[in-house]
Design a protein around this motif. Sequence first.
Motif, PDB file in Angstrom:
ATOM      1  N   TRP A 145     101.133 -85.337   3.864  1.00 51.14           N
ATOM      2  CA  TRP A 145     102.454 -85.506   4.463  1.00 51.14           C
ATOM      3  C   TRP A 145     103.286 -86.532   3.704  1.00 51.14           C
ATOM      4  CZ3 TRP A 145     104.516 -82.006   7.309  1.00 51.14           C
ATOM      5  CH2 TRP A 145     103.677 -81.133   8.025  1.00 51.14           C
ATOM      6  N   ASP A 146     102.664 -87.601   3.198  1.00 50.15           N
ATOM      7  CA  ASP A 146     103.397 -88.550   2.362  1.00 50.15           C
ATOM      8  C   ASP A 146     103.948 -87.847   1.117  1.00 50.15           C
ATOM      9  OD1 ASP A 146     102.847 -90.573   4.133  1.00 50.15           O
ATOM     10  OD2 ASP A 146     101.253 -91.492   2.921  1.00 50.15           O
ATOM     11  N   HIS A 147     103.109 -87.000   0.510  1.00 44.19           N
ATOM     12  CA  HIS A 147     103.537 -86.250  -0.676  1.00 44.19           C
ATOM     13  C   HIS A 147     104.705 -85.327  -0.345  1.00 44.19           C
ATOM     14  CE1 HIS A 147     103.328 -83.658  -4.235  1.00 44.19           C
ATOM     15  NE2 HIS A 147     103.196 -82.619  -3.426  1.00 44.19           N
ATOM     16  N   MET A 148     104.602 -84.587   0.756  1.00 45.73           N
ATOM     17  CA  MET A 148     105.664 -83.644   1.109  1.00 45.73           C
ATOM     18  C   MET A 148     106.966 -84.372   1.434  1.00 45.73           C
ATOM     19  SD  MET A 148     104.629 -80.617   0.624  1.00 45.73           S
ATOM     20  CE  MET A 148     106.089 -79.858   1.334  1.00 45.73           C
ATOM     21  N   ARG A 149     106.867 -85.508   2.124  1.00 44.81           N
ATOM     22  CA  ARG A 149     108.092 -86.271   2.408  1.00 44.81           C
ATOM     23  C   ARG A 149     108.728 -86.788   1.120  1.00 44.81           C
ATOM     24  NH1 ARG A 149     105.241 -87.460   7.357  1.00 44.81           N
ATOM     25  NH2 ARG A 149     103.991 -89.054   6.320  1.00 44.81           N
ATOM     26  N   ARG A 157     116.336 -78.539  -2.099  1.00 53.19           N
ATOM     27  CA  ARG A 157     115.949 -77.535  -1.110  1.00 53.19           C
ATOM     28  C   ARG A 157     114.421 -77.452  -1.068  1.00 53.19           C
ATOM     29  NH1 ARG A 157     120.569 -77.934  -0.041  1.00 53.19           N
ATOM     30  NH2 ARG A 157     122.189 -76.305   0.118  1.00 53.19           N
ATOM     31  N   VAL A 158     113.879 -77.382   0.139  1.00 54.98           N
ATOM     32  CA  VAL A 158     112.477 -77.039   0.354  1.00 54.98           C
ATOM     33  C   VAL A 158     112.510 -75.738   1.146  1.00 54.98           C
ATOM     34  CG1 VAL A 158     110.263 -77.713   1.359  1.00 54.98           C
ATOM     35  CG2 VAL A 158     111.751 -79.458   0.337  1.00 54.98           C
ATOM     36  N   VAL A 159     112.271 -74.626   0.461  1.00 56.50           N
ATOM     37  CA  VAL A 159     112.537 -73.297   1.021  1.00 56.50           C
ATOM     38  C   VAL A 159     111.277 -72.753   1.679  1.00 56.50           C
ATOM     39  CG1 VAL A 159     113.313 -70.953   0.516  1.00 56.50           C
ATOM     40  CG2 VAL A 159     114.261 -72.894  -0.767  1.00 56.50           C
ATOM     41  N   CYS A 160     111.408 -72.348   2.940  1.00 55.90           N
ATOM     42  CA  CYS A 160     110.302 -71.757   3.703  1.00 55.90           C
ATOM     43  C   CYS A 160     110.708 -70.364   4.161  1.00 55.90           C
ATOM     44  CB  CYS A 160     109.958 -72.611   4.925  1.00 55.90           C
ATOM     45  SG  CYS A 160     109.422 -74.287   4.520  1.00 55.90           S
ATOM     46  N   ALA A 161     109.769 -69.434   4.056  1.00 56.02           N
ATOM     47  CA  ALA A 161     110.056 -68.059   4.454  1.00 56.02           C
ATOM     48  C   ALA A 161     109.708 -67.786   5.905  1.00 56.02           C
ATOM     49  CB  ALA A 161     109.309 -67.075   3.549  1.00 56.02           C
ATOM     50  N   SER A 162     109.057 -68.733   6.600  1.00 58.30           N
ATOM     51  CA  SER A 162     108.723 -68.536   8.008  1.00 58.30           C
ATOM     52  C   SER A 162     109.296 -69.671   8.836  1.00 58.30           C
ATOM     53  CB  SER A 162     107.211 -68.453   8.218  1.00 58.30           C
ATOM     54  OG  SER A 162     106.621 -69.735   8.299  1.00 58.30           O
ATOM     55  N   HIS A 163     109.671 -69.346  10.067  1.00 57.53           N
ATOM     56  CA  HIS A 163     110.229 -70.359  10.955  1.00 57.53           C
ATOM     57  C   HIS A 163     109.187 -71.405  11.338  1.00 57.53           C
ATOM     58  CE1 HIS A 163     113.264 -67.171  11.310  1.00 57.53           C
ATOM     59  NE2 HIS A 163     114.080 -68.097  11.742  1.00 57.53           N
ATOM     60  N   GLU A 164     107.949 -70.974  11.587  1.00 55.52           N
ATOM     61  CA  GLU A 164     106.933 -71.922  12.044  1.00 55.52           C
ATOM     62  C   GLU A 164     106.650 -72.977  10.991  1.00 55.52           C
ATOM     63  OE1 GLU A 164     103.043 -73.691  12.724  1.00 55.52           O
ATOM     64  OE2 GLU A 164     103.324 -72.124  11.227  1.00 55.52           O
ATOM     65  N   LEU A 165     106.518 -72.584   9.720  1.00 55.70           N
ATOM     66  CA  LEU A 165     106.264 -73.549   8.660  1.00 55.70           C
ATOM     67  C   LEU A 165     107.462 -74.461   8.455  1.00 55.70           C
ATOM     68  CD1 LEU A 165     104.645 -74.744   6.345  1.00 55.70           C
ATOM     69  CD2 LEU A 165     105.436 -72.856   4.890  1.00 55.70           C
ATOM     70  N   GLY A 166     108.662 -73.884   8.411  1.00 55.32           N
ATOM     71  CA  GLY A 166     109.849 -74.703   8.218  1.00 55.32           C
ATOM     72  C   GLY A 166     110.033 -75.733   9.312  1.00 55.32           C
ATOM     73  N   GLU A 167     109.833 -75.311  10.556  1.00 55.96           N
ATOM     74  CA  GLU A 167     110.004 -76.242  11.670  1.00 55.96           C
ATOM     75  C   GLU A 167     108.911 -77.310  11.677  1.00 55.96           C
ATOM     76  OE1 GLU A 167     110.121 -73.388  14.780  1.00 55.96           O
ATOM     77  OE2 GLU A 167     112.136 -72.687  14.220  1.00 55.96           O
ATOM     78  N   ARG A 170     109.845 -79.901   9.095  1.00 55.26           N
ATOM     79  CA  ARG A 170     110.913 -80.755   9.629  1.00 55.26           C
ATOM     80  C   ARG A 170     110.364 -81.778  10.610  1.00 55.26           C
ATOM     81  NH1 ARG A 170     115.139 -75.759  10.633  1.00 55.26           N
ATOM     82  NH2 ARG A 170     116.124 -75.780   8.555  1.00 55.26           N
ATOM     83  N   ARG A 171     109.467 -81.324  11.495  1.00 54.51           N
ATOM     84  CA  ARG A 171     108.865 -82.272  12.445  1.00 54.51           C
ATOM     85  C   ARG A 171     108.058 -83.339  11.726  1.00 54.51           C
ATOM     86  NH1 ARG A 171     107.550 -77.500  15.254  1.00 54.51           N
ATOM     87  NH2 ARG A 171     105.351 -77.714  14.647  1.00 54.51           N
ATOM     88  N   GLY A 172     107.498 -82.989  10.572  1.00 54.24           N
ATOM     89  CA  GLY A 172     106.729 -83.944   9.790  1.00 54.24           C
ATOM     90  C   GLY A 172     107.582 -84.884   8.968  1.00 54.24           C
ATOM     91  N   GLY A 173     108.889 -84.777   9.055  1.00 54.22           N
ATOM     92  CA  GLY A 173     109.778 -85.694   8.360  1.00 54.22           C
ATOM     93  C   GLY A 173     110.176 -85.267   6.968  1.00 54.22           C
ATOM     94  N   VAL A 174     109.948 -84.001   6.600  1.00 57.23           N
ATOM     95  CA  VAL A 174     110.321 -83.509   5.273  1.00 57.23           C
ATOM     96  C   VAL A 174     111.812 -83.165   5.283  1.00 57.23           C
ATOM     97  CG1 VAL A 174     109.888 -81.775   3.503  1.00 57.23           C
ATOM     98  CG2 VAL A 174     107.995 -82.624   4.920  1.00 57.23           C
ATOM     99  N   ALA A 175     112.540 -83.708   4.320  1.00 57.39           N
ATOM    100  CA  ALA A 175     113.988 -83.509   4.252  1.00 57.39           C
ATOM    101  C   ALA A 175     114.324 -82.214   3.514  1.00 57.39           C
ATOM    102  CB  ALA A 175     114.640 -84.692   3.543  1.00 57.39           C
ATOM    103  N   ASN A 176     115.560 -81.760   3.704  1.00 58.65           N
ATOM    104  CA  ASN A 176     116.149 -80.639   2.952  1.00 58.65           C
ATOM    105  C   ASN A 176     115.418 -79.308   3.139  1.00 58.65           C
ATOM    106  OD1 ASN A 176     118.220 -82.230   1.738  1.00 58.65           O
ATOM    107  ND2 ASN A 176     116.706 -83.059   0.318  1.00 58.65           N
ATOM    108  N   VAL A 177     114.757 -79.133   4.287  1.00 56.02           N
ATOM    109  CA  VAL A 177     114.069 -77.881   4.560  1.00 56.02           C
ATOM    110  C   VAL A 177     115.089 -76.789   4.887  1.00 56.02           C
ATOM    111  CG1 VAL A 177     112.514 -76.673   6.146  1.00 56.02           C
ATOM    112  CG2 VAL A 177     111.941 -78.974   5.329  1.00 56.02           C
TER     113      VAL A 177
END
Length: 393
Positions: A145-149, A157-167, A170-177
């Motif tokens: 999670w530190d790496h992803m943030r 942009r951090v592009v996600c093709a599914s709503h569950e992964l993208g959300e 975002r909950r984990g504090g990753v910006a620009n999703v």
Amino acid sequence: MHIVDVCGFYTPHGGGVRTYVEQKLAIGPQLGQEITILAPGARHEVIERGPGARIVYVPCPKFPLDRKYHYFDDTDQVHDALDALAPDFVEVSSPWHSAAMVAKWDGAAPRSMVMHADPMSAYAYRWLAPPFRRETIDRHFYQFWDHMRAMGEVYDRVVCASHELGERLRRGGVANVEINPMGIEAHRFSPSKRDPELRAELLRECRLPPDAHLLLGVGRLSAEKRWPMVVDAVHSAGQRFPLGLVLFGQGKEKRTIQQRIGGNPHIRVFGPETSREKFPRIVASADALIHGCEAETFCMAAAEARASGTPSIVPDLGGAADHARNGAGLRYKAGSAASAADAITQMFSQPFPAFTAKSRTMEEHFADLFASYAAVGGTAIPLETIKVAATRL
């Protein structure tokens, strides 16, 4: 706009990333973009795929866990390649080492990271939940999670093709999703391709009559796909009514799956169906598609089923869950054979209501993706300049 995709896990031998890359190379120029795939390979090579589309290989070592792949191991090599290609926009196809490499590049081009993998779902959650809750697992995997943030702060942009992964990111504090679902090949899948004779043939393969129910499974035979769990669910539901499962795929877990099937004649495993004409007929002729993997970043099989008018039985987590939205299927508790068996029973206890047989296309996906990239500063560069730069790598 010249887009360079630093594709750390591309191989010409197959896989979901290769399928995505091939579609990007075909569709990107049609939408006015120049596409260069920068990939690790056995030697330096530039493969032209037509005007405005190419793959540039740089020599890299083989990946020790899968010899079909090579991997980037030299940050300076990647940076030199990007300097030579002079992209307007840089895309990274892996959240791991190559993402960190590109994050350190001092070029001015904006950049994105496309989440073609969900490593927490594919590994940590699958191995440890249960008994542990996902929140507990996340605390122990804080380095991920530190790496992803950190990547979210660098990438536009951090592009996600599914709503569950993208959300979840975002909950984990990753910006620009940004959530941008992928799509299927336009006009290839349709309810009109349903073939009663083919359906009866597949049921005969399962030693069942035409009035039995036919489930379809499609995907790699690998541990994260959870096919043994699906087999257990079909075993259980098959005690209640005549039920067959045809599974199309290949992979290292085939023997494990066959052992789980045991002597059940109603479950059959076939290799991948390579006929472009026959495969859409198979998808449209099944009574439902069943999928077991909660780590999908999109789930092409379920998208193709929806476009074929075939309902899906999918886990309630991951990209597959999106394709059961708006009445197109049923969801069950991820990882639970009992819940999946109940969903199968519910699916076939009465006629499943009609739903809109339409899936998003890859043309729509890429149009939205490129528009998003343009919004963060992409500019045009002449094609001849790109070709000259590529020959210098």
